[in-house]
Design a protein around this motif. Structure first.
Motif, PDB file in Angstrom:
ATOM      1  N   ALA A 139       0.839  -1.206   0.000  1.00 50.54           N
ATOM      2  CA  ALA A 139       0.000   0.000   0.000  1.00 50.54           C
ATOM      3  C   ALA A 139       0.870   1.251   0.000  1.00 50.54           C
ATOM      4  O   ALA A 139       0.543   2.247  -0.655  1.00 50.54           O
ATOM      5  CB  ALA A 139      -0.933  -0.008   1.210  1.00 50.54           C
ATOM      6  N   ALA A 140       1.995   1.199   0.702  1.00 51.28           N
ATOM      7  CA  ALA A 140       2.907   2.352   0.736  1.00 51.28           C
ATOM      8  C   ALA A 140       3.570   2.587  -0.613  1.00 51.28           C
ATOM      9  O   ALA A 140       3.983   3.712  -0.909  1.00 51.28           O
ATOM     10  CB  ALA A 140       3.963   2.149   1.814  1.00 51.28           C
ATOM     11  N   GLN A 141       3.668   1.559  -1.435  1.00 50.68           N
ATOM     12  CA  GLN A 141       4.289   1.687  -2.748  1.00 50.68           C
ATOM     13  C   GLN A 141       3.364   2.350  -3.767  1.00 50.68           C
ATOM     14  O   GLN A 141       3.823   2.810  -4.806  1.00 50.68           O
ATOM     15  CB  GLN A 141       4.716   0.304  -3.278  1.00 50.68           C
ATOM     16  N   ARG A 142       2.080   2.398  -3.459  1.00 54.16           N
ATOM     17  CA  ARG A 142       1.121   3.007  -4.389  1.00 54.16           C
ATOM     18  C   ARG A 142       1.360   4.507  -4.478  1.00 54.16           C
ATOM     19  O   ARG A 142       1.456   5.186  -3.455  1.00 54.16           O
ATOM     20  CB  ARG A 142      -0.305   2.759  -3.903  1.00 54.16           C
ATOM     21  N   PRO A 143       1.418   5.059  -5.692  1.00 59.90           N
ATOM     22  CA  PRO A 143       1.640   6.503  -5.824  1.00 59.90           C
ATOM     23  C   PRO A 143       0.490   7.346  -5.283  1.00 59.90           C
ATOM     24  O   PRO A 143       0.697   8.497  -4.895  1.00 59.90           O
ATOM     25  CB  PRO A 143       1.821   6.718  -7.329  1.00 59.90           C
ATOM     26  N   ASP A 144      -0.718   6.786  -5.231  1.00 63.50           N
ATOM     27  CA  ASP A 144      -1.861   7.567  -4.756  1.00 63.50           C
ATOM     28  C   ASP A 144      -2.063   7.469  -3.246  1.00 63.50           C
ATOM     29  O   ASP A 144      -2.991   8.078  -2.714  1.00 63.50           O
ATOM     30  CB  ASP A 144      -3.132   7.159  -5.494  1.00 63.50           C
ATOM     31  N   THR A 145      -1.212   6.746  -2.543  1.00 65.10           N
ATOM     32  CA  THR A 145      -1.303   6.709  -1.084  1.00 65.10           C
ATOM     33  C   THR A 145      -0.715   8.015  -0.554  1.00 65.10           C
ATOM     34  O   THR A 145       0.440   8.331  -0.836  1.00 65.10           O
ATOM     35  CB  THR A 145      -0.534   5.497  -0.518  1.00 65.10           C
ATOM     36  N   PRO A 146      -1.515   8.785   0.196  1.00 65.58           N
ATOM     37  CA  PRO A 146      -1.036  10.098   0.654  1.00 65.58           C
ATOM     38  C   PRO A 146       0.073   9.981   1.704  1.00 65.58           C
ATOM     39  O   PRO A 146       0.248   8.938   2.339  1.00 65.58           O
ATOM     40  CB  PRO A 146      -2.288  10.743   1.243  1.00 65.58           C
ATOM     41  N   LYS A 147       0.781  11.077   1.877  1.00 62.03           N
ATOM     42  CA  LYS A 147       1.915  11.103   2.806  1.00 62.03           C
ATOM     43  C   LYS A 147       1.509  10.734   4.227  1.00 62.03           C
ATOM     44  O   LYS A 147       2.249  10.046   4.925  1.00 62.03           O
ATOM     45  CB  LYS A 147       2.595  12.467   2.775  1.00 62.03           C
ATOM     46  N   TRP A 148       0.346  11.206   4.683  1.00 60.16           N
ATOM     47  CA  TRP A 148      -0.061  10.885   6.052  1.00 60.16           C
ATOM     48  C   TRP A 148      -0.221   9.384   6.227  1.00 60.16           C
ATOM     49  O   TRP A 148       0.150   8.827   7.260  1.00 60.16           O
ATOM     50  CB  TRP A 148      -1.342  11.620   6.459  1.00 60.16           C
ATOM     51  N   ALA A 149      -0.786   8.713   5.212  1.00 60.27           N
ATOM     52  CA  ALA A 149      -0.986   7.262   5.284  1.00 60.27           C
ATOM     53  C   ALA A 149       0.350   6.537   5.236  1.00 60.27           C
ATOM     54  O   ALA A 149       0.564   5.545   5.951  1.00 60.27           O
ATOM     55  CB  ALA A 149      -1.909   6.798   4.163  1.00 60.27           C
ATOM     56  N   LYS A 150       1.266   7.035   4.415  1.00 58.43           N
ATOM     57  CA  LYS A 150       2.594   6.429   4.355  1.00 58.43           C
ATOM     58  C   LYS A 150       3.321   6.579   5.689  1.00 58.43           C
ATOM     59  O   LYS A 150       4.036   5.673   6.114  1.00 58.43           O
ATOM     60  CB  LYS A 150       3.413   7.022   3.211  1.00 58.43           C
ATOM     61  N   VAL A 195      -2.959  -4.619  -4.211  1.00 61.37           N
ATOM     62  CA  VAL A 195      -2.113  -4.838  -3.033  1.00 61.37           C
ATOM     63  C   VAL A 195      -2.292  -6.262  -2.524  1.00 61.37           C
ATOM     64  O   VAL A 195      -1.322  -6.962  -2.218  1.00 61.37           O
ATOM     65  CB  VAL A 195      -2.449  -3.805  -1.930  1.00 61.37           C
ATOM     66  N   LYS A 196      -3.539  -6.708  -2.471  1.00 62.80           N
ATOM     67  CA  LYS A 196      -3.808  -8.067  -1.980  1.00 62.80           C
ATOM     68  C   LYS A 196      -3.280  -9.129  -2.942  1.00 62.80           C
ATOM     69  O   LYS A 196      -2.824 -10.181  -2.503  1.00 62.80           O
ATOM     70  CB  LYS A 196      -5.299  -8.238  -1.705  1.00 62.80           C
ATOM     71  N   GLN A 197      -3.329  -8.854  -4.240  1.00 65.08           N
ATOM     72  CA  GLN A 197      -2.777  -9.808  -5.220  1.00 65.08           C
ATOM     73  C   GLN A 197      -1.260  -9.895  -5.114  1.00 65.08           C
ATOM     74  O   GLN A 197      -0.686 -10.987  -5.174  1.00 65.08           O
ATOM     75  CB  GLN A 197      -3.196  -9.410  -6.641  1.00 65.08           C
ATOM     76  N   THR A 217       0.480  -9.309  -2.452  1.00 64.53           N
ATOM     77  CA  THR A 217       0.717 -10.013  -1.192  1.00 64.53           C
ATOM     78  C   THR A 217       0.498 -11.504  -1.359  1.00 64.53           C
ATOM     79  O   THR A 217       1.315 -12.314  -0.915  1.00 64.53           O
ATOM     80  CB  THR A 217      -0.212  -9.461  -0.091  1.00 64.53           C
ATOM     81  N   SER A 218      -0.565 -11.875  -2.020  1.00 68.64           N
ATOM     82  CA  SER A 218      -0.883 -13.286  -2.229  1.00 68.64           C
ATOM     83  C   SER A 218       0.230 -13.995  -2.999  1.00 68.64           C
ATOM     84  O   SER A 218       0.612 -15.123  -2.645  1.00 68.64           O
ATOM     85  CB  SER A 218      -2.211 -13.408  -2.967  1.00 68.64           C
ATOM     86  N   ALA A 219       0.757 -13.336  -4.015  1.00 68.28           N
ATOM     87  CA  ALA A 219       1.843 -13.939  -4.799  1.00 68.28           C
ATOM     88  C   ALA A 219       3.079 -14.155  -3.934  1.00 68.28           C
ATOM     89  O   ALA A 219       3.727 -15.207  -4.001  1.00 68.28           O
ATOM     90  CB  ALA A 219       2.175 -13.054  -5.998  1.00 68.28           C
ATOM     91  N   ARG A 220       3.422 -13.192  -3.099  1.00 67.12           N
ATOM     92  CA  ARG A 220       4.590 -13.314  -2.223  1.00 67.12           C
ATOM     93  C   ARG A 220       4.361 -14.403  -1.179  1.00 67.12           C
ATOM     94  O   ARG A 220       5.250 -15.205  -0.899  1.00 67.12           O
ATOM     95  CB  ARG A 220       4.873 -11.969  -1.550  1.00 67.12           C
ATOM     96  N   LEU A 221       3.155 -14.460  -0.611  1.00 62.19           N
ATOM     97  CA  LEU A 221       2.846 -15.491   0.386  1.00 62.19           C
ATOM     98  C   LEU A 221       2.919 -16.884  -0.220  1.00 62.19           C
ATOM     99  O   LEU A 221       3.403 -17.823   0.413  1.00 62.19           O
ATOM    100  CB  LEU A 221       1.483 -15.244   1.002  1.00 62.19           C
ATOM    101  N   GLN A 222       2.435 -17.006  -1.441  1.00 63.84           N
ATOM    102  CA  GLN A 222       2.490 -18.305  -2.132  1.00 63.84           C
ATOM    103  C   GLN A 222       3.930 -18.746  -2.311  1.00 63.84           C
ATOM    104  O   GLN A 222       4.256 -19.914  -2.108  1.00 63.84           O
ATOM    105  CB  GLN A 222       1.776 -18.206  -3.488  1.00 63.84           C
ATOM    106  N   ALA A 223       4.792 -17.816  -2.670  1.00 63.78           N
ATOM    107  CA  ALA A 223       6.209 -18.141  -2.877  1.00 63.78           C
ATOM    108  C   ALA A 223       6.870 -18.566  -1.559  1.00 63.78           C
ATOM    109  O   ALA A 223       7.706 -19.476  -1.554  1.00 63.78           O
ATOM    110  CB  ALA A 223       6.944 -16.940  -3.471  1.00 63.78           C
ATOM    111  N   TRP A 224       6.490 -17.943  -0.458  1.00 68.90           N
ATOM    112  CA  TRP A 224       7.132 -18.220   0.821  1.00 68.90           C
ATOM    113  C   TRP A 224       6.505 -19.383   1.576  1.00 68.90           C
ATOM    114  O   TRP A 224       7.206 -20.164   2.223  1.00 68.90           O
ATOM    115  CB  TRP A 224       7.094 -16.996   1.728  1.00 68.90           C
ATOM    116  N   PHE A 225       5.181 -19.462   1.553  1.00 66.52           N
ATOM    117  CA  PHE A 225       4.493 -20.454   2.382  1.00 66.52           C
ATOM    118  C   PHE A 225       3.921 -21.626   1.587  1.00 66.52           C
ATOM    119  O   PHE A 225       3.466 -22.593   2.171  1.00 66.52           O
ATOM    120  CB  PHE A 225       3.365 -19.773   3.188  1.00 66.52           C
ATOM    121  N   GLY A 226       3.896 -21.486   0.266  1.00 70.57           N
ATOM    122  CA  GLY A 226       3.362 -22.554  -0.563  1.00 70.57           C
ATOM    123  C   GLY A 226       1.874 -22.572  -0.665  1.00 70.57           C
ATOM    124  O   GLY A 226       1.139 -21.835  -0.154  1.00 70.57           O
TER     125      GLY A 226
END
Length: 108
Positions: free
Chosen positions: A36-47, A95-97, A99-108
């Motif tokens: 979510a922090a990598q998204r360009p539209d996430t405002p500074k306060w949220a980051k 963001v969830k996709q 995350t899901s790809a990274r989790l699949q790689a790490w946890f199977g």
């Protein structure tokens, strides 16, 4: 929570070294915030909120030491969950996709 404690290198190092110990739920929440922090539209306060929570997550010393069996990552999960509550509108399907790809790689 300390935004100044956050570094991208520290984040990936913590996840790489402790993903299995932290567990799927903690890693998922941390990745949601990271992407979510990598998204360009996430405002500074949220980051700032995100990096504060991720900074707490990667700090070697926190309320409950991470190496404490069964309890070590509960405080981290609380900090991550609180941040998610504040910035949830920036945790979209992409963001969830990612995350899901990274989790699949790490946890199977």
């Amino acid at each position: 929570m300390s935004e100044s404690e956050y570094s991208e290198h520290g984040f990936w190092q913590k996840l790489t070294n402790y993903a299995r110990q932290a567990g799927l739920e903690v890693v998922e929440k941390a990745l949601w915030l990271y992407y979510a922090a990598q998204r360009p539209d996430t405002p500074k306060w949220a980051k700032a909120v995100i990096f504060g929570a991720l900074g707490y997550f990667i700090m070697p010393i926190d309320a409950i030491p991470d190496l404490t069996p069964m309890m070590g990552f509960t405080d981290d999960l609380g900090a991550l969950a609180a941040a998610i509550g504040m910035v949830s509108m920036y945790i979209d399907d992409e963001v969830k996709q990612q995350t899901s790809a990274r989790l699949q790689a790490w946890f199977g």
